[in-house]
Design an enzyme around this catalytic site. Structure first.
Site, PDB file in Angstrom:
ATOM      1  N   TYR A 161      12.912 -16.161-114.243  1.00 25.65           N
ATOM      2  CA  TYR A 161      12.121 -16.722-115.339  1.00 25.65           C
ATOM      3  C   TYR A 161      13.036 -17.315-116.286  1.00 25.65           C
ATOM      4  O   TYR A 161      12.944 -18.737-116.696  1.00 25.65           O
ATOM      5  CB  TYR A 161      11.056 -16.051-116.316  1.00 25.65           C
ATOM      6  CG  TYR A 161      10.296 -16.658-116.674  1.00 25.65           C
ATOM      7  CD1 TYR A 161       9.168 -17.435-116.537  1.00 25.65           C
ATOM      8  CD2 TYR A 161      10.636 -16.490-118.310  1.00 25.65           C
ATOM      9  CE1 TYR A 161       8.286 -17.949-117.286  1.00 25.65           C
ATOM     10  CE2 TYR A 161       9.581 -17.361-119.233  1.00 25.65           C
ATOM     11  CZ  TYR A 161       8.548 -17.888-118.852  1.00 25.65           C
ATOM     12  OH  TYR A 161       7.750 -18.688-119.559  1.00 25.65           O
ATOM     13  N   SER A 212      10.614 -22.186-123.321  1.00 20.47           N
ATOM     14  CA  SER A 212      10.309 -21.038-123.684  1.00 20.47           C
ATOM     15  C   SER A 212      11.430 -20.270-124.450  1.00 20.47           C
ATOM     16  O   SER A 212      12.268 -20.905-124.420  1.00 20.47           O
ATOM     17  CB  SER A 212      10.223 -19.983-122.448  1.00 20.47           C
ATOM     18  OG  SER A 212      10.218 -18.578-122.722  1.00 20.47           O
ATOM     19  N   LYS A 269      13.558 -21.475-116.875  1.00 22.08           N
ATOM     20  CA  LYS A 269      13.436 -22.265-118.182  1.00 22.08           C
ATOM     21  C   LYS A 269      14.550 -22.682-118.891  1.00 22.08           C
ATOM     22  O   LYS A 269      14.515 -23.590-119.434  1.00 22.08           O
ATOM     23  CB  LYS A 269      12.755 -21.092-119.054  1.00 22.08           C
ATOM     24  CG  LYS A 269      11.355 -20.758-118.747  1.00 22.08           C
ATOM     25  CD  LYS A 269      10.512 -21.856-118.600  1.00 22.08           C
ATOM     26  CE  LYS A 269       9.116 -21.760-118.289  1.00 22.08           C
ATOM     27  NZ  LYS A 269       8.138 -22.816-118.404  1.00 22.08           N
TER      28      LYS A 269
END
Length: 298
Positions: free
Chosen positions: A156, A143, A160
């Site tokens: 998150y 991402s 990632k």
């Protein structure tokens, strides 16, 4: 996996997080390009629905938690027995939550790390023997959050960034075995996770304060086409949209800029609407919390 005019024809591919969104879209493109696909996910009924939408015999599905080593080992053995050794493995399964770290639920925060990072490692461990045999390719779906961390998305972003680092390390370890490892850097994609994010002020404001090119949401089918093309070419990296590649050039400068903007904007935003934790986002997140059931209550 030698390069051919149709390099995926006759190959077996594994896609995690395949019940919906980008995973389901990639499954469709892989089948269109000649692969037989093993769909893995937490939602047995939804996985079956995706499989049934494809040509007969082109896909099979397994309900599995990518963080469960034993379950993944069992599924890997079943895939080998039924479909053959995979040449392509796409670690796509992922969940997200938003909100202030200090107020986050420790179990939910930990689950994001487990699925996005540990789940990717378990997926790789399960199928590396097959990729060694087939000289195959492993794609880690990462991402923009792997490159530039954002406030209110600590789990998150950490997961990632960790998945990106894991993929870099894995690539170096297996290169001499003729196994390719790629990283997909993607931005906002039209999935239930992103649509749900826009329902929460904390994430709606986060996206709204990004530069206009970075706010654009791309159709899952478009992103899937780009990622599968990268699989065919065994790319070390793929960026969707393409301009994301330029963020690598300014990566070191991004944290102080984000901190400066946050120091200025967060007090104003929280005064207007206090931020709170979102819990796991989207139908996929709710299914994960419900231990893989399709009960609408989850």
């Amino acid at each position: 996996m030698p390069v051919a005019r149709k390099p995926l024809r006759g190959r077996v591919a594994v896609v995690t997080g395949a019940a919906r969104g980008l995973g389901a879209a990639m499954t469709r493109v892989l089948v269109e390009r000649g692969a037989t696909v093993a769909l893995l996910g937490r939602e047995e009924t939804t996985l079956a629905r995706v499989k049934d939408s494809l040509p007969a015999g082109s896909a099979a599905c397994w309900e599995a938690d990518v963080t469960d080593d034993r379950a993944m080992s069992r599924v890997g053995a079943e895939i080998r027995a039924r479909l053959g050794s995979p040449s392509v493995v796409i670690a796509n399964a992922g969940v997200a939550e938003g909100g202030p770290f200090a107020e986050s639920d420790p179990a939910v925060w930990r689950r994001v790390i487990e699925v996005n990072l540990i789940g990717s490692a378990v997926t790789a461990r399960t199928f590396l023997p097959d990729l060694f045999d087939t000289r195959g390719y492993f794609l880690q779906v990462a991402s923009l959050a792997s490159i530039g961390a954002a406030p209110m998305m600590s789990a998150y972003c950490a997961s990632k960034a960790g998945a990106e680092s894991f993929a870099h390390a894995l690539r170096a370890e297996v290169a001499h075995r003729r196994v390719g490892v790629g990283i997909a850097y993607i931005n906002w994609t039209d999935t239930d996770m992103v649509r749900d994010a826009d329902e929460h002020a904390v994430l709606r404001e986060l996206r709204g304060h990004m530069p206009s090119p970075a706010r654009k949401v791309f159709p899952a089918a478009y992103v899937a086409e780009r990622l599968v093309s990268a699989v065919e070419r065994r790319r070390a990296s793929v960026y969707v949209p393409r301009w994301l590649r330029s963020t690598q050039l300014v990566r070191a400068a991004m944290p102080p800029v984000v901190t400066w903007l946050s120091r200025r904007e967060l007090p104003r935003l929280t005064a207007a609407e206090p931020f709170s934790a979102t819990g796991l986002l989207g139908a996929g997140g709710r299914a994960d919390q419900g231990a893989g059931t399709d009960d609408p209550a989850y």
